[in-house]
Design an enzyme around this catalytic site. Structure first.
Site, PDB file in Angstrom:
ATOM      1  N   SER A 114     -34.298  26.788  31.477  1.00 33.78           N
ATOM      2  CA  SER A 114     -32.846  26.685  31.554  1.00 33.78           C
ATOM      3  C   SER A 114     -32.251  27.854  32.331  1.00 33.78           C
ATOM      4  O   SER A 114     -32.538  29.018  32.056  1.00 33.78           O
ATOM      5  CB  SER A 114     -32.227  26.683  30.156  1.00 33.78           C
ATOM      6  OG  SER A 114     -32.222  25.403  29.606  1.00 33.78           O
ATOM      7  N   ASP A 117     -21.557  24.217  31.162  1.00 38.10           N
ATOM      8  CA  ASP A 117     -22.825  24.834  30.788  1.00 38.10           C
ATOM      9  C   ASP A 117     -23.242  25.914  31.779  1.00 38.10           C
ATOM     10  O   ASP A 117     -24.403  26.001  32.177  1.00 38.10           O
ATOM     11  CB  ASP A 117     -23.926  23.784  30.655  1.00 38.10           C
ATOM     12  CG  ASP A 117     -25.130  24.311  29.857  1.00 38.10           C
ATOM     13  OD1 ASP A 117     -24.974  25.336  29.172  1.00 38.10           O
ATOM     14  OD2 ASP A 117     -26.212  23.696  29.934  1.00 38.10           O
ATOM     15  N   HIS A 128     -25.738  27.614  27.438  1.00 36.78           N
ATOM     16  CA  HIS A 128     -26.501  27.451  26.200  1.00 36.78           C
ATOM     17  C   HIS A 128     -27.629  28.474  26.078  1.00 36.78           C
ATOM     18  O   HIS A 128     -28.187  28.666  25.005  1.00 36.78           O
ATOM     19  CB  HIS A 128     -27.027  26.017  26.051  1.00 36.78           C
ATOM     20  CG  HIS A 128     -28.151  25.645  26.950  1.00 36.78           C
ATOM     21  ND1 HIS A 128     -27.979  24.880  28.088  1.00 36.78           N
ATOM     22  CD2 HIS A 128     -29.478  25.904  26.898  1.00 36.78           C
ATOM     23  CE1 HIS A 128     -29.141  24.689  28.674  1.00 36.78           C
ATOM     24  NE2 HIS A 128     -30.083  25.304  27.972  1.00 36.78           N
TER      25      HIS A 128
END
Length: 409
Positions: A271, A193, A163
């Site tokens: 992230s 992911d 993402h």
């Protein structure tokens, strides 16, 4: 005036272009009248990935984005993994009364400053840019995002979250000293992911992280997170906490993921960054947090053992065309007087598509001699090809039927 949705189904990039070429499937379908500006690179804590079943809050992906005005080929990759040994029990004498106190001591454990010194040079910022084009050929508002990642091989491969880079037109890697270098997206696994980048500039790597063993993690064990919360200004920020749970089923974007829970502070921009054990080994990839009023210290990381099983495929370069596309449904075809098919919103410089003569605004109707109406159909055909193949494409441009030959390279 209705606008098209640029929410994508799948994303690839061309291996040879530092400016990043995109796959035929970066953007997928139209939806209502709103533009979804790169929903996978989450802009801020207000953007929510998936609500939980209760009222406590929502799981939030921790990438950061801001708006700006204006078949696989690859070689072997070496990376280091280390399996933790069992923690032995040592005896220590109390200074007060001489009684024996039994305390666990990790083999080869290091303190937090030593962890930072060892690992932080391998932790990088992942800077992205994305620009989409409407069906009328107008560029939409460009966006710039930032996440984290870490170098895991001497060949310059970087692990991050999918993402973080989804929908990106351009990717750069930022070393912990602030130096920015060009990179390309090698491969990804959207369901897990995960994404692998490769540094394309000829530079000396500052460090390579060692991958540990997430199965040996214990609840209460101290861990460290390094990343870029809230953007470049906080590059290389270090936070610490404990493992709150070693196996949590967390629902994100409609799918369940088995994640490590930690109370280590994780924020937008973190992230893709590493979760590190006391030995300075990466045991997880920070990916999301539980967000809501009164909620603190509930972050989630992908166990590194789940990642290492996928690395063999993730380091293989995906075959890509270099176009950003959207589905044209029957309803939209009738409304905008275009054929049902796959609409090209952007063509990357130096890409296979550009070399073959494709342009933004073209609507692909046949791919490799087969009729295509969706991005998914096009990708299934594309994935049957290999490097060196030539694919014949039929498309409509300004009402005229045209053909092109794309050579995969």
């Amino acid at each position: 005036m209705d606008n098209f949705n640029n929410k994508d189904n799948k994303f690839n990039t061309m291996p040879e272009n530092h400016n990043m070429n995109y796959d035929s499937s970066t953007y997928g379908s139209f939806k209502n009248t709103e533009i979804y500006n790169n929903p996978y690179v989450y802009p801020d804590p207000k953007i929510k990935r998936k609500r939980t079943t209760g009222r406590l809050g929502s799981v939030v992906a921790v990438a950061l984005i801001c708006s700006l005005l204006g078949g696989a080929v690859g070689g072997a990759v070496t990376y280091t993994t280390m399996k933790n040994t069992n923690t032995p029990v040592t005896q220590q004498k109390s200074a007060n009364n001489g009684n024996t106190v039994v305390a666990p001591t990790a083999v080869g454990s290091i303190n937090i400053p030593e962890i930072v010194t060892k690992v932080s040079p391998a932790v990088v910022g992942v800077s992205t840019k994305s620009v989409s084009t409407s069906i009328f050929g107008f560029n939409m508002e460009p966006q710039e995002g930032i996440g984290s990642g870490f170098i895991f091989s001497e060949e310059g491969y970087v692990l991050t979250n999918f993402h973080v880079i989804s929908g990106a037109n351009q990717v750069k890697v930022i070393f912990n000293n602030g130096k920015e270098v060009n990179a390309k997206i090698v491969n990804y696994n959207q369901e897990a992911d995960l994404a692998v980048l490769k540094i394309t500039d000829k530079v000396e790597l500052p460090a390579v992280a060692t991958l540990g063993d997430s199965e040996s993690l214990q609840v209460g064990e101290q861990v460290v997170a390094i990343g870029n919360p809230l953007g470049k200004e906080y590059l290389g920020s270090v936070t610490t906490g404990i493992v709150s749970a070693v196996s949590r089923d967390v629902e994100i974007d409609g799918k369940k993921m088995n994640l490590i829970q930690t109370d280590t502070a994780i924020n937008p921009g973190n992230s893709g960054g590493p979760l590190i054990n006391a030995r300075g080994e990466v045991v997880g990839i920070n990916t999301a947090k539980l967000s809501g009023n009164g909620i603190e210290g509930i972050g989630f990381s992908i166990p590194i053992n789940d990642v290492t099983t996928k690395l063999e495929n993730l380091v293989k370069q995906k075959i890509t065309l270099g176009i950003t596309v959207q589905n044209v449904t029957k309803e939209l075809a009738e409304k905008y007087k275009v054929p049902v098919g796959v609409y090209i919103t952007n063509v990357a410089n130096f890409s296979i598509a550009q070399k073959g003569g494709l342009q933004p605004g073209d609507v692909i109707t046949k791919f490799d001699g087969k009729k295509v109406e969706t991005v998914e159909e096009l990708n299934k055909i594309k994935d049957t090809h290999k490097d060196g193949d030539t694919i014949e494409i039929e498309f409509v441009r300004n009402g005229q039927n045209m053909k092109a030959s794309l050579k995969i390279e």
